[in-house]
Motif scaffolding. Structure first.
Motif, PDB file in Angstrom:
ATOM      1  N   SER A   1       0.133  77.543 -76.792  1.00 40.13           N
ATOM      2  CA  SER A   1      -1.133  77.840 -76.117  1.00 40.13           C
ATOM      3  C   SER A   1      -2.240  76.906 -76.609  1.00 40.13           C
ATOM      4  O   SER A   1      -3.096  76.476 -75.828  1.00 40.13           O
ATOM      5  CB  SER A   1      -1.544  79.297 -76.358  1.00 40.13           C
ATOM      6  OG  SER A   1      -0.523  80.171 -75.909  1.00 40.13           O
ATOM      7  N   SER A   2      -2.210  76.571 -77.905  1.00 33.41           N
ATOM      8  CA  SER A   2      -3.218  75.642 -78.438  1.00 33.41           C
ATOM      9  C   SER A   2      -3.104  74.287 -77.752  1.00 33.41           C
ATOM     10  O   SER A   2      -4.120  73.632 -77.491  1.00 33.41           O
ATOM     11  CB  SER A   2      -3.028  75.451 -79.942  1.00 33.41           C
ATOM     12  OG  SER A   2      -3.057  76.685 -80.606  1.00 33.41           O
TER      13      SER A   2
ATOM     14  N   THR B   1       1.557  86.012 -79.718  1.00 29.94           N
ATOM     15  CA  THR B   1       0.260  86.184 -79.085  1.00 29.94           C
ATOM     16  C   THR B   1       0.373  86.160 -77.563  1.00 29.94           C
ATOM     17  O   THR B   1      -0.179  87.022 -76.874  1.00 29.94           O
ATOM     18  CB  THR B   1      -0.684  85.065 -79.565  1.00 29.94           C
ATOM     19  OG1 THR B   1      -0.637  85.040 -80.993  1.00 29.94           O
ATOM     20  CG2 THR B   1      -2.099  85.297 -79.094  1.00 29.94           C
ATOM     21  N   THR B   2       1.056  85.180 -77.041  1.00 29.05           N
ATOM     22  CA  THR B   2       1.251  85.104 -75.582  1.00 29.05           C
ATOM     23  C   THR B   2       2.365  86.073 -75.215  1.00 29.05           C
ATOM     24  O   THR B   2       3.441  86.012 -75.806  1.00 29.05           O
ATOM     25  CB  THR B   2       1.638  83.670 -75.175  1.00 29.05           C
ATOM     26  OG1 THR B   2       0.643  82.779 -75.672  1.00 29.05           O
ATOM     27  CG2 THR B   2       1.754  83.527 -73.663  1.00 29.05           C
TER      28      THR B   2
ATOM     29  N   THR C   1       4.571  79.966 -72.345  1.00 31.66           N
ATOM     30  CA  THR C   1       5.502  81.092 -72.423  1.00 31.66           C
ATOM     31  C   THR C   1       5.367  81.808 -73.770  1.00 31.66           C
ATOM     32  O   THR C   1       4.867  81.234 -74.731  1.00 31.66           O
ATOM     33  CB  THR C   1       6.961  80.621 -72.266  1.00 31.66           C
ATOM     34  OG1 THR C   1       7.291  79.777 -73.374  1.00 31.66           O
ATOM     35  CG2 THR C   1       7.181  79.860 -70.968  1.00 31.66           C
TER      36      THR C   1
HETATM   37  N1  LIG Z   1      -2.698  72.663 -88.264  1.00 32.79           N
HETATM   38  C1  LIG Z   1      -2.394  72.892 -86.990  1.00 32.79           C
HETATM   39  N2  LIG Z   1      -2.462  74.139 -86.485  1.00 32.79           N
HETATM   40  C2  LIG Z   1      -2.141  74.328 -85.185  1.00 32.79           C
HETATM   41  C3  LIG Z   1      -1.736  73.273 -84.350  1.00 32.79           C
HETATM   42  N3  LIG Z   1      -1.476  73.781 -83.127  1.00 32.79           N
HETATM   43  C4  LIG Z   1      -1.709  75.097 -83.211  1.00 32.79           C
HETATM   44  N4  LIG Z   1      -2.113  75.436 -84.452  1.00 32.79           N
HETATM   45  C5  LIG Z   1      -2.448  76.770 -84.947  1.00 32.79           C
HETATM   46  O1  LIG Z   1      -1.256  77.562 -84.962  1.00 32.79           O
HETATM   47  C6  LIG Z   1      -1.534  78.923 -84.659  1.00 32.79           C
HETATM   48  C7  LIG Z   1      -0.644  79.405 -83.522  1.00 32.79           C
HETATM   49  O2  LIG Z   1      -0.991  78.726 -82.339  1.00 32.79           O
HETATM   50  P1  LIG Z   1      -0.736  79.319 -80.888  1.00 32.79           P
HETATM   51  O3  LIG Z   1      -1.219  78.293 -79.938  1.00 32.79           O
HETATM   52  O4  LIG Z   1      -1.257  80.697 -80.781  1.00 32.79           O
HETATM   53  O5  LIG Z   1       0.864  79.360 -80.893  1.00 32.79           O
HETATM   54  P2  LIG Z   1       1.853  79.773 -79.681  1.00 32.79           P
HETATM   55  O6  LIG Z   1       2.987  78.825 -79.756  1.00 32.79           O
HETATM   56  O7  LIG Z   1       1.115  79.834 -78.417  1.00 32.79           O
HETATM   57  O8  LIG Z   1       2.328  81.206 -80.162  1.00 32.79           O
HETATM   58  P3  LIG Z   1       2.842  82.467 -79.255  1.00 32.79           P
HETATM   59  O9  LIG Z   1       1.875  82.683 -78.152  1.00 32.79           O
HETATM   60  O10 LIG Z   1       2.880  83.602 -80.234  1.00 32.79           O
HETATM   61  O11 LIG Z   1       4.216  82.094 -78.773  1.00 32.79           O
HETATM   62  C8  LIG Z   1      -3.025  78.975 -84.347  1.00 32.79           C
HETATM   63  O12 LIG Z   1      -3.707  79.387 -85.510  1.00 32.79           O
HETATM   64  C9  LIG Z   1      -3.379  77.544 -84.017  1.00 32.79           C
HETATM   65  O13 LIG Z   1      -4.724  77.225 -84.308  1.00 32.79           O
HETATM   66  C10 LIG Z   1      -1.667  71.951 -84.913  1.00 32.79           C
HETATM   67  O14 LIG Z   1      -1.307  70.958 -84.264  1.00 32.79           O
HETATM   68  N5  LIG Z   1      -2.001  71.826 -86.235  1.00 32.79           N
END
Ligand SMILES: Nc1nc2c(ncn2[C@@H]2O[C@H](COP(=O)(O)OP(=O)(O)OP(=O)(O)O)[C@@H](O)[C@H]2O)c(=O)[nH]1
Ligand SMILES: [Mg+2]
Ligand SMILES: [Zn+2]
Length: 336
Positions: free
Chosen positions: A218-219, A245-246, A263
């Motif tokens: 998601s980020s 989270t998602t 996803t």
């Molecule tokens: N240091 C760092 N942190 C990151 C990066 N990308 C994401 N994060 C952090 O990782 C954490 C999880 O990120 P999300 O985007 O919620 O991860 P997701 O893959 O969507 O997770 P789900 O929705 O649970 O499947 C957050 O605190 C983000 O800020 C990155 O490239 N570097």
């Protein structure tokens, strides 16, 4: 198991209309794209009408497949307006899918779920740290994509967290996947590393982002399209795992005609049933060697004069991928 059989196995039928349900001739069906499916309602982008909340009309008949969702993100829906309600519709049909990717629980047998339909590419999002994605997991996703003939890419996110050595290791992995034909590179959301390249990779396509919870799917969507503001959450410091989270797959148009499907994180991945002998077909780098084994049904695990084993020994095939192959073969055997 070949592609055709797979599709037949998971075919989906809508119950034909009974006469009372037959649409009046004047009722024109609207065309829409399913952006989100929660199982009880659907977010659909209706042609020239904006985004509607929709329900399913009539009964959907699933063949005995155990697929839990008849309508998935990416489906092309035909719908009618819900009488007397603004921006609400009834899905009456789903057009034939070009492809779809299924997620199957390793623990609950028979539980399968269509992750998305009609995707142009699968983009595996991995991170080597916080949380760590194993190569076995990446390779399982790639095998899934191969078996559905969906092109796949591998992104190593969170590059900013890596030490110099780890960074070198990640680069080598990206090179390994790229050589096989899966474009692969590193990204980092806080520094913007790789984001432009990722945009180029995604432009003009429907891309499914998949990976463990917390890897930053998601980020990355937010980084690509800052207006999006999808919910993200820090991973648990105790378990070093994401917090899921998602919760529903959702499609986002981040540029005209460029779609991203974010996803929910995948915990573990089960393989769909496939013949053991066929697994090497889904490792594209093995195929040319597999054709040269002494035995036509060689499993490439122990047989004499196996060209695959020889190629691994000669350094012509990457060892980590072969290890994934062996581990998947073992799982298959155990499952039986
Ligand atoms: N240091 C760092 N942190 C990151 C990066 N990308 C994401 N994060 C952090 O990782 C954490 C999880 O990120 P999300 O985007 O919620 O991860 P997701 O893959 O969507 O997770 P789900 O929705 O649970 O499947 C957050 O605190 C983000 O800020 C990155 O490239 N570097
Ligand atoms: Mg997320
Ligand atoms: Zn062999």
């Amino acid at each position: 198991m070949n592609k055709k059989y797979r599709h037949a196995e998971i075919c989906m039928n809508f119950a034909p209309y009974t006469s009372s349900e037959t649409l009046p001739l004047s009722a024109k069906l609207l065309q829409g794209l399913v952006l989100k499916s929660t199982g009880s309602w659907y977010k659909v982008r209706v042609e020239n009408q904006g985004i509607w909340d929709c329900r399913l009309k009539g009964k959907l008949k699933l063949s005995k497949t155990g697929v839990s969702n008849p309508v998935a993100v990416g489906d092309h829906a035909e719908l009618e307006a819900e009488p007397g309600q603004k921006d609400k519709g009834l899905i009456v049909n789903i057009r034939e899918r070009e492809n779809y990717i299924i997620r199957k629980s390793v623990h609950k047998t028979g539980h399968a779920h269509i992750l998305a339909a009609n995707v142009d590419q699968l983009v595996v999002i991995a991170s080597l740290k916080l949380p760590r994605t194993s190569l076995g997991f990446i390779d399982r996703l790639l095998v899934s994509a191969e078996s559905y003939h969906i092109p796949a890419k591998v992104i190593f996110n969170k590059a900013d967290l890596l030490s110099e050595d780890e960074n070198q290791f990640a680069l080598e992995l990206a090179e390994m996947y790229s050589r096989i034909g899966y474009e692969s590179f590193m990204t980092a959301v806080p520094t913007g590393q790789g984001i432009e390249r990722l945009k180029d990779l995604l432009r003009g396509k429907i891309s499914l982002l998949a990976g463990h919870s917390g890897v930053g799917k998601s980020s990355l969507v937010n980084a690509i399209s800052p207006g999006m503001k999808l919910q993200t959450q820090e991973i648990s410091s105790f378990a070093n795992k994401g917090k899921h989270t998602t919760t529903y797959a959702e499609m986002h148009e981040w540029e005209p005609e460029s779609f991203l499907i974010d996803t929910p994180g995948i915990k573990e991945l089960g393989l769909m049933e496939m013949e053991n002998d066929n697994l090497s077909l889904y490792f594209p780098e093995m195929r040319p060697f597999a054709a040269r084994c002494k035995f036509y049904n060689c499993s490439h695990t122990h047989e004499p004069q196996c060209a695959v084993i020889q190629a691994v020994e000669d350094g012509l095939l990457p060892i980590p991928r072969y290890e994934s192959y062996l581990s998947m073969m073992e799982d298959e055997d155990n499952r039986r």
